[in-house]
Design a protein around this motif. Structure first.
Motif, PDB file in Angstrom:
ATOM      1  N   THR A  88       8.535  -7.055   1.931  1.00  0.00           N
ATOM      2  CA  THR A  88       8.202  -5.634   1.866  1.00  0.00           C
ATOM      3  C   THR A  88       7.627  -5.270   0.512  1.00  0.00           C
ATOM      4  O   THR A  88       6.554  -4.653   0.411  1.00  0.00           O
ATOM      5  N   ALA A  89       8.315  -5.655  -0.562  1.00  0.00           N
ATOM      6  CA  ALA A  89       7.849  -5.324  -1.909  1.00  0.00           C
ATOM      7  C   ALA A  89       6.521  -5.996  -2.209  1.00  0.00           C
ATOM      8  O   ALA A  89       5.623  -5.400  -2.832  1.00  0.00           O
ATOM      9  N   ALA A  90       6.350  -7.247  -1.767  1.00  0.00           N
ATOM     10  CA  ALA A  90       5.113  -7.973  -2.048  1.00  0.00           C
ATOM     11  C   ALA A  90       3.927  -7.327  -1.348  1.00  0.00           C
ATOM     12  O   ALA A  90       2.837  -7.196  -1.931  1.00  0.00           O
ATOM     13  N   LEU A  91       4.107  -6.911  -0.095  1.00  0.00           N
ATOM     14  CA  LEU A  91       3.008  -6.286   0.636  1.00  0.00           C
ATOM     15  C   LEU A  91       2.660  -4.924   0.056  1.00  0.00           C
ATOM     16  O   LEU A  91       1.480  -4.547  -0.005  1.00  0.00           O
ATOM     17  N   LEU A  92       3.669  -4.169  -0.360  1.00  0.00           N
ATOM     18  CA  LEU A  92       3.401  -2.877  -0.989  1.00  0.00           C
ATOM     19  C   LEU A  92       2.614  -3.062  -2.282  1.00  0.00           C
ATOM     20  O   LEU A  92       1.692  -2.299  -2.573  1.00  0.00           O
ATOM     21  N   ALA A 120       8.144  -4.387   8.536  1.00  0.00           N
ATOM     22  CA  ALA A 120       7.167  -3.379   8.950  1.00  0.00           C
ATOM     23  C   ALA A 120       7.695  -1.972   8.720  1.00  0.00           C
ATOM     24  O   ALA A 120       6.981  -1.103   8.207  1.00  0.00           O
ATOM     25  N   LEU A 121       8.942  -1.725   9.106  1.00  0.00           N
ATOM     26  CA  LEU A 121       9.514  -0.395   8.900  1.00  0.00           C
ATOM     27  C   LEU A 121       9.605  -0.068   7.419  1.00  0.00           C
ATOM     28  O   LEU A 121       9.343   1.070   7.009  1.00  0.00           O
ATOM     29  N   ALA A 125       7.562   3.046   5.681  1.00  0.00           N
ATOM     30  CA  ALA A 125       8.325   4.115   5.038  1.00  0.00           C
ATOM     31  C   ALA A 125       7.971   4.312   3.574  1.00  0.00           C
ATOM     32  O   ALA A 125       8.269   5.371   3.012  1.00  0.00           O
ATOM     33  N   ARG A 126       7.335   3.318   2.955  1.00  0.00           N
ATOM     34  CA  ARG A 126       7.094   3.391   1.511  1.00  0.00           C
ATOM     35  C   ARG A 126       5.623   3.364   1.101  1.00  0.00           C
ATOM     36  O   ARG A 126       5.300   3.705  -0.035  1.00  0.00           O
TER      37      ARG A 126
END
Length: 299
Positions: A88-92, A120-121, A125-126
């Motif tokens: 999640t952090a890497a994709l953001l 994905a969620l 969300a971020r």
């Protein structure tokens, strides 16, 4: 370089469908495509063989995805990248400055909807950019109207783009994304607003909804027409039709998604004490709509 369309790939069927959808969208938007594979770093597995194996897998996943999109869109500029860290952090992080981010979600066999994983969620969300969720099995023909004989086709016009609008908080970012999506497809834009009768105790001076019964729907229709007029002027080539119904926004949008090519919903980016959330409408739509869903962040 123009901001790219990014697709996250992990070798799964849903991520490959997302990569193919992202490639077609990159062509429509005249953007490059960037394929990204995020692999998790574990402190207890921080050894050279483990890291080498993860990098080898990432290269294979990226190569397979690049081969697929290369066959589908041979003239498209494609770059690939592997990143470390919690997904999640890497994709953001890697998606900052991109045009949009495309992720895969598994379709529920025999049902309409998505199985949306925690990554994905978390991204939805971020993320500060639009995020599109695509089901496994989604292909180019699913974006188009069927042929005259009812068979799937990529030679027909595009299916509707559906936009959900909350008239109490209309958002330029969400509306512009939907009009642009319709423009690059030469598709019709269907704008949906659902209203519910207010409780008498909730109304204050100047509140919307002071008219009675059947006239209330006409009132909302008038508000929606006024909100859309500047966008109709900006995008005269887009046919925008409206659907104002009484009931919940979730139900109205899920119904409108039947037969659509893309659904666009908003997500408020305002910080909450409980942390980032998708919001009830976006959450329901991304789990139950039968077509790709774009979630657009707004203030």
């Amino acid at each position: 370089m123009l901001p790219p369309v990014i697709a996250a790939v992990d070798g799964s069927a849903e991520s490959l469908a997302a990569a193919e959808w992202a490639a077609r969208e990159a062509v429509r938007r005249e953007r490059p495509l960037r394929l990204v594979h995020a692999w998790n770093w574990h402190p207890h597995q921080d050894t050279e063989p483990a890291s080498a194996a993860a990098r080898h897998l990432a290269r294979r996943v990226l190569r397979d995805a690049e081969d697929r999109v290369g066959r589908l869109c041979p003239g498209l500029t494609v770059h690939d990248e592997q990143v470390e860290g919690p997904a999640t952090a890497a994709l953001l992080q890697v998606s900052r400055g991109a045009d949009l981010l495309v992720l895969g979600s598994r379709g529920l066999s025999g049902f309409t909807g998505f199985l949306v994983g925690s990554v994905a969620l978390g991204v939805v969300a971020r993320a500060g950019l639009p995020v599109v969720l695509v089901r496994a099995g989604e292909d180019a023909a699913d974006e188009h109207l069927p042929a005259d004989d009812g068979t799937p086709s990529t030679r027909t016009g595009y299916r509707d783009v559906v936009l959900g609008v909350d008239l109490t908080r209309p958002c330029d970012e969400v509306t512009e994304f939907a009009f642009e999506a319709a423009r690059v497809r030469r598709a019709r834009l269907k704008v949906v607003h659902a209203w519910q009768p207010p409780a008498p105790i909730s109304l204050g001076p100047g509140d919307i909804g002071l008219v009675e019964g059947p006239r209330r729907g006409d009132e909302w229709e008038g508000f929606l027409t006024a909100v859309l007029q500047p966008w109709r002027d900006k995008y005269p080539e887009v046919e925008a039709v409206t659907a104002v119904t009484e009931g919940s926004a979730q139900s109205a949008l899920i119904r409108a998604a039947t037969g659509a090519g893309l659904v666009v919903v908003g997500r408020r980016s305002t910080a909450r004490p409980t942390g980032p959330r998708t919001g009830p409408v976006a959450h329901s739509v991304i789990h139950h709509a039968g077509c790709p869903v774009a979630v657009v962040s707004h203030e």
